[in-house]
Design a protein around this motif. Sequence first.
Motif, PDB file in Angstrom:
ATOM      1  N   GLU A  46       0.828  -1.206   0.000  1.00 16.90           N
ATOM      2  CA  GLU A  46       0.000   0.000   0.000  1.00 16.90           C
ATOM      3  C   GLU A  46       0.862   1.256   0.000  1.00 16.90           C
ATOM      4  O   GLU A  46       0.547   2.237  -0.696  1.00 16.90           O
ATOM      5  CB  GLU A  46      -0.944  -0.016   1.197  1.00 16.90           C
ATOM      6  CG  GLU A  46      -1.838   1.197   1.333  1.00 16.90           C
ATOM      7  CD  GLU A  46      -2.814   1.394   0.192  1.00 16.90           C
ATOM      8  OE1 GLU A  46      -3.380   2.499   0.081  1.00 16.90           O
ATOM      9  OE2 GLU A  46      -3.019   0.450  -0.618  1.00 16.90           O
ATOM     10  N   LEU A  47       1.947   1.253   0.736  1.00 12.87           N
ATOM     11  CA  LEU A  47       2.850   2.409   0.738  1.00 12.87           C
ATOM     12  C   LEU A  47       3.474   2.595  -0.644  1.00 12.87           C
ATOM     13  O   LEU A  47       3.623   3.732  -1.112  1.00 12.87           O
ATOM     14  CB  LEU A  47       3.939   2.229   1.792  1.00 12.87           C
ATOM     15  CG  LEU A  47       3.474   2.327   3.250  1.00 12.87           C
ATOM     16  CD1 LEU A  47       4.606   1.934   4.190  1.00 12.87           C
ATOM     17  CD2 LEU A  47       2.974   3.737   3.576  1.00 12.87           C
ATOM     18  N   ALA A  52       3.678   5.718  -5.749  1.00 12.77           N
ATOM     19  CA  ALA A  52       3.555   5.784  -7.208  1.00 12.77           C
ATOM     20  C   ALA A  52       2.380   6.624  -7.659  1.00 12.77           C
ATOM     21  O   ALA A  52       2.472   7.358  -8.657  1.00 12.77           O
ATOM     22  CB  ALA A  52       3.427   4.367  -7.777  1.00 12.77           C
ATOM     23  N   GLU A  53       1.262   6.569  -6.917  1.00  7.97           N
ATOM     24  CA  GLU A  53       0.020   7.173  -7.395  1.00  7.97           C
ATOM     25  C   GLU A  53      -0.381   8.446  -6.667  1.00  7.97           C
ATOM     26  O   GLU A  53      -1.135   9.249  -7.220  1.00  7.97           O
ATOM     27  CB  GLU A  53      -1.122   6.160  -7.277  1.00  7.97           C
ATOM     28  CG  GLU A  53      -0.908   4.897  -8.108  1.00  7.97           C
ATOM     29  CD  GLU A  53      -2.029   3.885  -7.922  1.00  7.97           C
ATOM     30  OE1 GLU A  53      -3.054   4.239  -7.278  1.00  7.97           O
ATOM     31  OE2 GLU A  53      -1.890   2.754  -8.418  1.00  7.97           O
ATOM     32  N   ASP A  90      12.489  -1.378  -3.689  1.00  8.14           N
ATOM     33  CA  ASP A  90      12.522  -1.303  -5.155  1.00  8.14           C
ATOM     34  C   ASP A  90      11.299  -0.598  -5.725  1.00  8.14           C
ATOM     35  O   ASP A  90      11.271  -0.283  -6.923  1.00  8.14           O
ATOM     36  CB  ASP A  90      12.612  -2.704  -5.777  1.00  8.14           C
ATOM     37  CG  ASP A  90      13.968  -3.356  -5.593  1.00  8.14           C
ATOM     38  OD1 ASP A  90      14.924  -2.654  -5.234  1.00  8.14           O
ATOM     39  OD2 ASP A  90      14.061  -4.587  -5.805  1.00  8.14           O
ATOM     40  N   HIS A  91      10.298  -0.324  -4.897  1.00  5.48           N
ATOM     41  CA  HIS A  91       9.021   0.210  -5.382  1.00  5.48           C
ATOM     42  C   HIS A  91       8.702   1.602  -4.855  1.00  5.48           C
ATOM     43  O   HIS A  91       7.625   2.130  -5.144  1.00  5.48           O
ATOM     44  CB  HIS A  91       7.898  -0.755  -5.000  1.00  5.48           C
ATOM     45  CG  HIS A  91       8.178  -2.170  -5.393  1.00  5.48           C
ATOM     46  ND1 HIS A  91       8.162  -2.595  -6.707  1.00  5.48           N
ATOM     47  CD2 HIS A  91       8.519  -3.253  -4.641  1.00  5.48           C
ATOM     48  CE1 HIS A  91       8.472  -3.882  -6.750  1.00  5.48           C
ATOM     49  NE2 HIS A  91       8.687  -4.305  -5.514  1.00  5.48           N
ATOM     50  N   ILE A  92       9.626   2.186  -4.096  1.00  2.00           N
ATOM     51  CA  ILE A  92       9.446   3.555  -3.612  1.00  2.00           C
ATOM     52  C   ILE A  92      10.713   4.345  -3.926  1.00  2.00           C
ATOM     53  O   ILE A  92      11.742   3.775  -4.292  1.00  2.00           O
ATOM     54  CB  ILE A  92       9.131   3.604  -2.094  1.00  2.00           C
ATOM     55  CG1 ILE A  92      10.272   2.986  -1.289  1.00  2.00           C
ATOM     56  CG2 ILE A  92       7.801   2.908  -1.806  1.00  2.00           C
ATOM     57  CD1 ILE A  92      10.099   3.103   0.224  1.00  2.00           C
ATOM     58  N   ASN A  93      10.637   5.655  -3.745  1.00  2.00           N
ATOM     59  CA  ASN A  93      11.778   6.497  -4.125  1.00  2.00           C
ATOM     60  C   ASN A  93      12.719   6.751  -2.952  1.00  2.00           C
ATOM     61  O   ASN A  93      13.251   7.852  -2.787  1.00  2.00           O
ATOM     62  CB  ASN A  93      11.292   7.828  -4.712  1.00  2.00           C
ATOM     63  CG  ASN A  93      10.541   8.691  -3.708  1.00  2.00           C
ATOM     64  OD1 ASN A  93       9.908   8.168  -2.778  1.00  2.00           O
ATOM     65  ND2 ASN A  93      10.588  10.005  -3.879  1.00  2.00           N
ATOM     66  N   ILE A  94      12.974   5.724  -2.157  1.00  2.00           N
ATOM     67  CA  ILE A  94      13.930   5.854  -1.060  1.00  2.00           C
ATOM     68  C   ILE A  94      15.338   5.664  -1.614  1.00  2.00           C
ATOM     69  O   ILE A  94      15.549   4.924  -2.592  1.00  2.00           O
ATOM     70  CB  ILE A  94      13.632   4.819   0.050  1.00  2.00           C
ATOM     71  CG1 ILE A  94      14.319   5.213   1.366  1.00  2.00           C
ATOM     72  CG2 ILE A  94      14.017   3.402  -0.378  1.00  2.00           C
ATOM     73  CD1 ILE A  94      13.815   4.430   2.573  1.00  2.00           C
TER      74      ILE A  94
END
Length: 244
Positions: A46-47, A52-53, A90-94
């Motif tokens: 969910e995070l 992304a959205e 891999d799925h967030i901009n950290i």
Amino acid sequence: MRVIVADDYSAQSREAADIVEKLVRENPQCHLGLATGSSPVGMYQELARRCAEEGLDFSRVSSVNLDEYIGLEPTHDQSYRYFMDTNLFDHINIDKKNTYVAKGVGDVEANLKEFNEVLNSRDTDLQVLGVGPDGHVGFNEPGDHLCCSAHAEVLDESTIDANTRFFASRDDVPRGAVTMGMGGIMRSGCLLLIISGSNKEEAARQLLMTDDVTPKCPVTFLKIHKNSIVIITKELADKIGYKG
């Protein structure tokens, strides 16, 4: 201790994500303590969706993880570094340079020294937690005492049994781990426990239906933290008779 009863796992994951999102938006440079296991996966998904959205920005966030198996390379598909990369990072901009998962290979004492130095450099603003069937948090196993600092832990047979489903066989499950101690966990500004699953009934009962605080069930220490939040599914709450 604040307790939230969620309708199901999806609602539980959204509730947990709401708490993390609120912190990240209010404090973009917050320091998160993160956990592995099945309980937080829905929250991580969910995070990632919100990043992304909906513009949830992790670019200035840093993190440290609770633990890592001894003997697994970070590229091993059951290592906790691999878990965090594939389920969240891999799925967030950290910036992965700002994420820390303790080393599982090499000299254990040197790895623990580094781990403790990282933990002592900054307390977490929020620590995500799951719980084992025996009440362990991180890999702080039940016993006569708990360790304050990061340490190596020999895993209980019940923990090995619970983790066998992630490996080809029981023999492949590591027998040891390095873990944040209870002192490091309790220093966090907020503890966020996600608890679901039929095998967590006894741990949930000890936490929510007794007054005991005991090293024989480490999760009970959340009762004495200044700001702990427990999110439990309605199914599990009903099973243990928790009414709120």
